[in-house]
Design an enzyme around this catalytic site. Structure first.
Site, PDB file in Angstrom:
ATOM      1  N   ASP A 479      -3.615  78.008  38.509  1.00 58.78           N
ATOM      2  CA  ASP A 479      -2.168  77.879  38.309  1.00 58.78           C
ATOM      3  C   ASP A 479      -1.877  77.130  37.003  1.00 58.78           C
ATOM      4  O   ASP A 479      -2.727  77.033  36.111  1.00 58.78           O
ATOM      5  CB  ASP A 479      -1.543  77.200  39.550  1.00 58.78           C
ATOM      6  CG  ASP A 479      -0.131  77.656  39.817  1.00 58.78           C
ATOM      7  OD1 ASP A 479       0.769  77.234  39.069  1.00 58.78           O
ATOM      8  OD2 ASP A 479       0.090  78.447  40.765  1.00 58.78           O
ATOM      9  N   ASP A 594       5.410  83.426  36.396  1.00 58.02           N
ATOM     10  CA  ASP A 594       6.369  82.437  36.889  1.00 58.02           C
ATOM     11  C   ASP A 594       7.587  82.355  35.960  1.00 58.02           C
ATOM     12  O   ASP A 594       7.570  82.869  34.831  1.00 58.02           O
ATOM     13  CB  ASP A 594       5.644  81.078  36.963  1.00 58.02           C
ATOM     14  CG  ASP A 594       6.253  80.128  37.987  1.00 58.02           C
ATOM     15  OD1 ASP A 594       7.365  80.403  38.460  1.00 58.02           O
ATOM     16  OD2 ASP A 594       5.613  79.110  38.290  1.00 58.02           O
ATOM     17  N   ASN A 596      10.642  79.271  35.583  1.00 62.52           N
ATOM     18  CA  ASN A 596      11.087  78.058  36.272  1.00 62.52           C
ATOM     19  C   ASN A 596      12.431  77.496  35.845  1.00 62.52           C
ATOM     20  O   ASN A 596      12.698  76.320  36.089  1.00 62.52           O
ATOM     21  CB  ASN A 596      10.009  76.990  36.142  1.00 62.52           C
ATOM     22  CG  ASN A 596       8.893  77.225  37.142  1.00 62.52           C
ATOM     23  OD1 ASN A 596       9.085  77.099  38.341  1.00 62.52           O
ATOM     24  ND2 ASN A 596       7.735  77.634  36.652  1.00 62.52           N
ATOM     25  N   CYS A 642       6.983  85.453  40.595  1.00 64.22           N
ATOM     26  CA  CYS A 642       7.346  84.107  41.058  1.00 64.22           C
ATOM     27  C   CYS A 642       8.420  83.574  40.133  1.00 64.22           C
ATOM     28  O   CYS A 642       8.415  83.855  38.933  1.00 64.22           O
ATOM     29  CB  CYS A 642       6.092  83.223  41.003  1.00 64.22           C
ATOM     30  SG  CYS A 642       6.396  81.487  41.349  1.00 64.22           S
ATOM     31  N   ASP A 664       8.585  77.698  47.101  1.00 62.59           N
ATOM     32  CA  ASP A 664       7.632  76.595  46.972  1.00 62.59           C
ATOM     33  C   ASP A 664       7.575  75.801  48.266  1.00 62.59           C
ATOM     34  O   ASP A 664       6.787  74.861  48.377  1.00 62.59           O
ATOM     35  CB  ASP A 664       8.025  75.688  45.805  1.00 62.59           C
ATOM     36  CG  ASP A 664       7.559  76.266  44.480  1.00 62.59           C
ATOM     37  OD1 ASP A 664       6.738  77.208  44.497  1.00 62.59           O
ATOM     38  OD2 ASP A 664       8.012  75.780  43.422  1.00 62.59           O
TER      39      ASP A 664
HETATM   40  C1  DGJ Z   1       6.543  77.043  40.355  1.00 62.21           C
HETATM   41  C2  DGJ Z   1       5.794  77.902  41.309  1.00 62.21           C
HETATM   42  O1  DGJ Z   1       6.643  78.326  42.335  1.00 62.21           O
HETATM   43  C3  DGJ Z   1       4.596  77.110  41.845  1.00 62.21           C
HETATM   44  O2  DGJ Z   1       3.941  77.878  42.806  1.00 62.21           O
HETATM   45  C4  DGJ Z   1       3.716  76.751  40.718  1.00 62.21           C
HETATM   46  O3  DGJ Z   1       3.165  77.897  40.146  1.00 62.21           O
HETATM   47  C5  DGJ Z   1       4.496  75.965  39.689  1.00 62.21           C
HETATM   48  N1  DGJ Z   1       5.679  76.647  39.288  1.00 62.21           N
HETATM   49  C6  DGJ Z   1       3.655  75.684  38.483  1.00 62.21           C
HETATM   50  O4  DGJ Z   1       4.371  75.083  37.485  1.00 62.21           O
END
Ligand code: DGJ
Length: 845
Positions: A479, A594, A596, A642, A664
């Site tokens: 990860d 991902d 975020n 994700c 998460d």
């Molecule tokens: C958010 C993801 O949902 C997690 O599973 C993980 O990959 C983190 N980001 C890593 O920064």
């Protein structure tokens, strides 16, 4: 329907013998062999023995089957109008006027009509009010007949409007073309209609020319005109496969070279429709699209309930159901990227009150779009229009002449047998079309995120591989935290954007790590987040203008990061090179993509002052371009979607992915209802579920919950106590035995877990020979049987608990062979009854 008898020789069929209930009349109802007032037919003092009396405005459409020779009649205003009235008679064939009487007034003698209708499919007999209102417009089609060819089917009266429908196994979407040339939709769930449609019923309503409710389309034309008036311009049907049809309905503006095509793909056996819109024009300059819904279905408002799903990080997909009442209910997202953080663009409309798993008419909707979206339910008393598409908010889109704007696809799934049937249809479609490799059961994955976080190096990661192999894991994933040198990614404050492996942690890069996995016959996967940058990164130092930001405003960070501006070609190239270079590393066969953060300062230094509103749409198209390239260049690389959990879960992105990370939050107590709610739309093979130490739930419970979906682990296997390791190994072995059933079989949701003592579901293989039942005890509760569904009643199944928890009494029916009928009726008493216990039962020959 009239019975379609064949005629022995050329013969006349009298108009009065047709089903006149299908003829419209401006006053009263059409009469057989009488004037509309009920007196004998009489025109200009002359009586006629047969014919049809009607009143303007009136319309009758007759299916001639292209087998008629002539239409003839004596027409005029009936004497019962007392010498008043003025009308016009029109005879049209297949939309073309063949004959028209001109103005005919009361008291005048009958006008003969004799028209050649050879080759005509649909004959259209109309009476207009002559342009002066419709008082006393008693109109007679006297002695009216159709001469048919020998051997032809008898003509039949059609509904008074051109109608066509798109049908699936148990669903039909019916359209009508009004006398005004516009396209209308029959209200779903309402009784059949024989009345002229109202503007409220337009199939794809446009703003600015009479439609006053929430429009599907709003356009500013090149000359500044803000109205659009779309007329029906034909439809084509293509059978794409035995079970699949594409209907394309063309609409064009009455005054501008502007056209819209409604595209509807029907998957007949699955009662599933995909709908999207194509917009193009040839105006003298660009037009601006302000609203451009993908779909605008019209439903009956009676007892219509909406179930939708809201949430936030670690709390995704929380359901709520409400009765739709007058007004507009809007579900939307205005955050562009990771756009579903607070709301998923999927919902369920229930036409029979609150929906049930096994009964009731339900329509699931899911918008295949990863950007800002809007689903608006406009209830105006007469109907509810479900307008779904890109969010029109701040998203005006300039469309040049000759270009085509294609909206995202809206997916609709119908069932008249409740939510379970609806989901099974959805899942079957998803396995075929919605996901990559939807018929290949997924591997068991070990991730390091919850085990190590950012705190790892080469040896620590390799140290996980042997225990991973030992318990049966098939794939290991590294990860976040493996990259960045000037600004090492040792926490989430730096390094994002600098995709060179960190030399201290991985001195020789990713390849040796992948090789260590492959050496143990484990596949190797890697985490990427190509769309983002930390300000503390070499990337940002070199290209501060590559991020999405508003000039003159202080940069607003989320998780210390910014979104790269994917509308900019250099950024597209940069991100592609990152993806290409990482996925090309020998031994990498899996990636977790991902994302975020979402957009809060939607400014692009690339788009310039006049196209800022394009950001929302162009970003998503560029993103899909990258995803598409990745899947085409690396067709064997498996991808997990994700976005800080379930911030990007939709079929727009999923078609490039195999699965998604739903949240998460890995607490199994939370995951039981959450996976249930995702499963309305997404098959469990696509829902990644990991056993972790989250909230310190018993390992057996965590593994059982995870193995009901796409099973993996996120545990420090080096430190894991042997008893927990044994539970994991047992769960993995059981999962491998049943995953073809749980991932490729049919899902039956049995006991809803929300605010309940337990939850239960079962899966049945497509040949119904095998099944798996899951029972999750959420609170202490009574020992009650769980009743599986979907089994073959006449087959016998051997009952066996998989990976039973040590120290708990097993099933009373363990090893017994029981008929499907008995299992479904009497159920099986599971081995769990206390909070945080679970029971997984296999039913097999
Ligand atoms: C958010 C993801 O949902 C997690 O599973 C993980 O990959 C983190 N980001 C890593 O920064």
């Amino acid at each position: 329907m009239m019975c379609a008898a064949s005629l022995a020789s050329a013969e006349t069929v009298w108009l009065s013998s047709l089903d006149l209930k299908r003829m419209t009349s401006g006053w009263s109802v059409p009469k057989v062999d009488l004037g509309v007032a009920g007196k004998p037919l009489s025109i200009g003092g002359k009586q006629f023995a047969r014919g049809v009396g009607t009143h303007a405005t009136s319309k009758l459409r007759v299916d001639l089957g292209r087998k008629a020779n002539r239409f003839f009649a004596q027409v005029g205003v009936d004497d019962s109008a007392g010498g008043q009235g003025s009308v016009e008679f029109i005879v049209a064939g297949d939309g073309k006027i063949l004959w028209q009487s001109g103005l005919v007034t009361g008291g005048k003698p009958a006008v003969p009509v004799d028209v050649n209708v050879a080759g005509v499919g649909v004959l259209d007999l109309r009476v207009t009010d002559g342009g002066d209102g419709s008082g006393s417009e008693h109109a007679d089609w006297a002695e009216a007949g159709i001469e048919m060819q020998a051997g032809a089917q008898a003509p039949t009266a059609l509904l008074p409007f051109e109608t066509f429908s798109l049908r699936t196994k148990s669903f039909a979407l019916e359209f009508r073309v009004g006398d005004d040339g516009r396209l209308y939709q029959n209200v779903l769930g309402a009784p059949d209609v024989n009345e002229p449609p109202q503007r409220l019923d337009e199939a794809y309503p446009q703003w600015g020319d009479g439609y006053i409710w929430e429009p599907a389309l709003q356009v500013s034309h090149a000359d500044g005109n803000t109205s659009t008036a779309l007329l029906y311009d034909g439809a084509t049907r293509t059978n794409e496969a035995p079970d699949r049809e594409l209907l394309r309905i063309k609409l064009r503006d009455s005054a501008y070279p502007f056209e819209v095509t409604l595209c509807l793909r029907a998957h007949r056996g699955r009662d599933l429709l995909e709908q999207w819109i194509e917009i193009r024009h040839h105006e003298s300059g660009a037009v601006k699209l302000e609203h451009m819904a993908s779909s605008a279905l019209l439903l009956s408002p009676t007892n219509l309930h909406l179930a939708h799903f809201f949430g936030d990080w670690a709390k995704e997909m929380q359901p709520t159901t409400e009765l739709l009442t007058p007004g507009t209910k809007v579900l939307d997202s205005k955050i562009g990227v990771r756009a579903h953080q607070f709301r998923n663009p999927s919902f369920i409309l229930s036409l029979d009150g609150t929906p049930s798993e096994t009964s009731g008419r339900v329509l699931a909707g899911s918008l295949a779009w990863s950007g800002s979206f809007q689903c608006a339910f406009d209830h105006n008393g007469r109907g509810v229009r479900a307008l779904c598409g890109v969010n029109p908010f701040a998203s005006g889109y300039t469309l040049a002449a000759g270009e085509t704007f294609t909206t995202p696809t809206m997916i609709w799934v119908w069932s008249d047998q409740g939510l379970g049937d609806m989901s099974r249809k959805f899942h079957a479609w998803a396995r075929d079309f919605g996901l990559r490799d939807g018929h290949v059961p997924r591997a068991v994955l070990l991730n390091n995120w919850y085990a190590t976080g950012f705190d790892f190096d080469f040896n620590r990661i390799v140290g996980l591989f042997d225990p991973a192999k030992e318990i049966g894991t098939e794939l290991v994933l590294l990860d976040d935290g493996w990259f960045g040198n000037k600004y090492p990614r040792v926490n989430d404050r730096a390094g994002l954007g600098d995709w060179q492996p960190n030399r201290r942690r991985l001195p020789d890069g990713l390849a040796p790590l992948a090789a260590e996995a492959v050496k143990r016959s484990l596949r190797f996967g890697i985490w990427i987040e190509p769309e983002m940058a930390n300000p503390k990164s070499e990337l940002f130092e070199q290209h501060p203008d590559w991020v999405i930001a508003q000039a003159k405003r202080e940069l607003e960070l989320q998780r210390n990061q910014l979104v790269l501006d994917l509308t900019r070609p250099e950024v597209q190239q940069f991100e592609w090179h990152i993806i290409r270079d990482i996925l090309s590393v020998t031994g990498i066969s899996y990636a977790k993509w991902d994302c975020n953060r979402y957009l809060t300062q939607p400014g692009s230094s690339w788009l310039g002052p006049h196209r800022q509103s394009h950001l929302w749409i162009d970003y998503v198209h560029a993103l899909y371009g990258l995803m598409d390239k990745a899947t085409k260049t690396f067709p064997k690389t498996e991808l997990m979607l994700c976005a800080g959990g379930g911030g990007r879960v939709d079929y727009g992105a999923l078609r490039y992915f195999h699965e998604f990370w739903p949240s998460d939050n890995t607490d199994p107590l939370v995951r039981v209802p959450m996976q249930w709610d995702y499963s309305y739309f997404f098959p469990l093979m696509s829902i990644v579920s990991h056993a972790t130490h989250s909230d310190n739930r018993p390992m057996h419970f965590g593994c059982s919950v995870a193995m009901s979906a796409n099973f993996g682990m996120d545990l420090d296997l080096v430190k894991l106590p042997p008893e927990d390791k044994a539970i994991c190994a047992g769960a993995i072995s059981a999962y491998k035995r049943i995953r073809d059933v749980t991932q490729l079989g049919d899902l039956y949701r049995l006991e809803r877990p929300h605010a309940a003592t337990r939850g239960a579901l079962n899966f049945v293989s497509s040949d119904r020979a095998r099944a798996v039942v899951f029972v999750f005890q959420l609170k202490d509760g009574p020992v009650l049987p769980v009743r599986p569904q979907g089994l073959d009643a006449s087959r016998r199944y051997v009952v066996r608990e998989l990976n039973p928890e040590l120290g708990r009494p097993g099933l009373a029916t363990e090893g017994k062979s029981i008929a499907g009928e008995d299992l479904m009726r009497d159920g099986i008493v599971p081995s769990c009854s206390k909070a945080l216990e679970a029971c997984v039962i296999e039913l097999a020959p």
